[in-house]
Design a protein around this motif. Structure first.
Motif, mmCIF file in Angstrom:
data_model
loop_
_atom_site.group_PDB
_atom_site.id
_atom_site.type_symbol
_atom_site.label_atom_id
_atom_site.label_comp_id
_atom_site.label_asym_id
_atom_site.label_seq_id
_atom_site.Cartn_x
_atom_site.Cartn_y
_atom_site.Cartn_z
ATOM 1 N N PHE A 166 -10.604 -3.482 -2.331
ATOM 2 C CA PHE A 166 -9.667 -3.908 -1.293
ATOM 3 C C PHE A 166 -9.126 -5.298 -1.581
ATOM 4 O O PHE A 166 -9.724 -6.096 -2.301
ATOM 5 C CB PHE A 166 -10.298 -3.837 0.106
ATOM 6 N N HIS A 168 0.842 -1.197 0.000
ATOM 7 C CA HIS A 168 0.000 0.000 0.000
ATOM 8 C C HIS A 168 0.873 1.242 0.000
ATOM 9 O O HIS A 168 1.894 1.299 0.693
ATOM 10 C CB HIS A 168 -0.890 0.003 1.242
ATOM 11 N N ASN A 213 -9.848 3.814 11.450
ATOM 12 C CA ASN A 213 -9.646 3.573 10.025
ATOM 13 C C ASN A 213 -10.586 2.484 9.533
ATOM 14 O O ASN A 213 -10.676 1.403 10.144
ATOM 15 C CB ASN A 213 -8.190 3.187 9.767
ATOM 16 N N HIS A 220 -0.837 1.887 6.011
ATOM 17 C CA HIS A 220 -1.424 0.580 5.731
ATOM 18 C C HIS A 220 -0.273 -0.364 5.346
ATOM 19 O O HIS A 220 0.792 0.102 4.965
ATOM 20 C CB HIS A 220 -2.401 0.673 4.556
ATOM 21 N N HIS A 230 -6.617 -1.213 1.277
ATOM 22 C CA HIS A 230 -7.937 -0.728 0.864
ATOM 23 C C HIS A 230 -7.798 0.646 0.241
ATOM 24 O O HIS A 230 -7.055 1.504 0.719
ATOM 25 C CB HIS A 230 -8.827 -0.674 2.115
ATOM 26 N N SER A 265 -10.282 0.586 7.079
ATOM 27 C CA SER A 265 -9.577 -0.615 6.645
ATOM 28 C C SER A 265 -9.458 -1.617 7.781
ATOM 29 O O SER A 265 -9.593 -2.830 7.578
ATOM 30 C CB SER A 265 -8.182 -0.246 6.113
#
Length: 300
Positions: free
Chosen positions: A236, A146, A200, A161, A175, A202
């Motif tokens: 994602f 990421h 978050n 991430h 994501h 995610s």
């Protein structure tokens, strides 16, 4: 904006090193997220557990809390080392993962837990992290990456991430998008005593999927349900000890492109990341359709 990447080797003879390949993919889409970078890497499973914490240099109090919490949870410390902004400990632990993970989270900022999973994330680019953590040398079967453009939170390692599924081992997510029913879904999970360490979305997706897997739901089924349960725009990638998968919302506003051959499957936000794996070679890529999902399992 952000950029995501995923890679799984179908065979042991795939002509790539996992860490180097993912770093190369992220370098190709770094313009989508120059603030921070992260990797979720799956190596050969160990007998014990690997825990990675974010600990400031010379923070002896945090190290003391970690050691104390390990002892209180009946975990045997096998090794401890510092890497960049983090401290990695290898432990033997035979108890339940959730209470153990929550206890360790209270001791220090925990990035990941797993027998195979190791999440490396920090402020900077893929090249920066490679220089600090030697990501390119890490061999494994599959992983995620990421690059982050900070829009709603600070630029710091813990906001980067991938996110692990808090309370579960060997599950991570990257994501691109926004979950608009975040608080509704989070409150439902908290009512069942799940804990969250960030706001978050995610992290929410990771815990949501991990909970379904823990209840015996196959990953592909859980991804199909996520398309209906999650509101918002999202693309994602999720990784488990055994493989990877993706899901896209029905609007498909967030990009995703895929390449697959007999040796590997590679997924990214932009085709340039895939081209970096095969420089100078024409690739037959596809873009997953709106509202779709899919999984792959490793054979290594």
């Amino acid at each position: 904006m952000c950029g995501i990447a995923g890679l799984l080797f179908k065979t042991p003879t795939a002509n790539h090193v996992l860490g180097h390949a993912l770093a190369t993919m992220l370098d190709g889409c770094q313009h989508r997220g120059p603030d921070s970078t992260g990797f979720a890497l799956y190596e050969t499973p160990a007998e014990g557990l690997r825990l990675r914490f974010l600990v400031e240099e010379n923070d002896q109090a945090a190290l003391a809390r970690i050691r104390k919490a390990l002892a209180e949870q009946g975990a045997t410390l096998k090794s401890e080392r510092r890497e960049g902004a983090s401290v990695v400990v290898e432990v033997a632990h035979a108890g339940e993962i959730r209470p153990f993970a929550y206890a360790m989270e209270h001791a220090a900022k925990l990035v990941s837990i797993g027998a195979a999973l190791d999440i490396i994330k920090d402020v900077g680019t893929a090249r920066d992290l490679d220089d600090i953590y030697n990501v390119s040398a890490i061999q494994g079967s599959h992983g995620l990456g990421h690059v982050r453009l900070a829009t709603e939170s600070e630029v710091k390692p813990e906001a980067a991430h991938p996110f692990w599924a808090t309370g579960f081992a060997d599950i991570a997510i990257v994501h691109n998008g926004q979950i608009t029913n975040y608080w509704k879904m989070r409150r439902r999970l908290e009512a069942r005593d799940f804990e969250f360490r960030t706001d978050n979305d995610s992290e929410l997706i990771a815990v949501y999927l991990a909970d379904k897997l823990a209840q015996g739901t196959p990953l592909e089924t859980a991804l199909a349900q996520s398309v209906d349960d999650l509101d918002g725009t999202f693309s994602f990638l999720v990784s488990t000890r055994d493989g990877i998968g993706f899901a896209k919302d029905r609007l498909a506003a967030k990009p995703m492109v895929m390449y697959e051959d007999d040796s590997l499957v590679a997924i990214a936000s932009e085709e340039v990341s895939l081209n970096r794996l095969f420089p100078g070679q024409p690739l037959s890529t596809t873009e997953p359709a709106p509202g779709t999902y899919r999984t792959w399992s490793r054979s290594i």
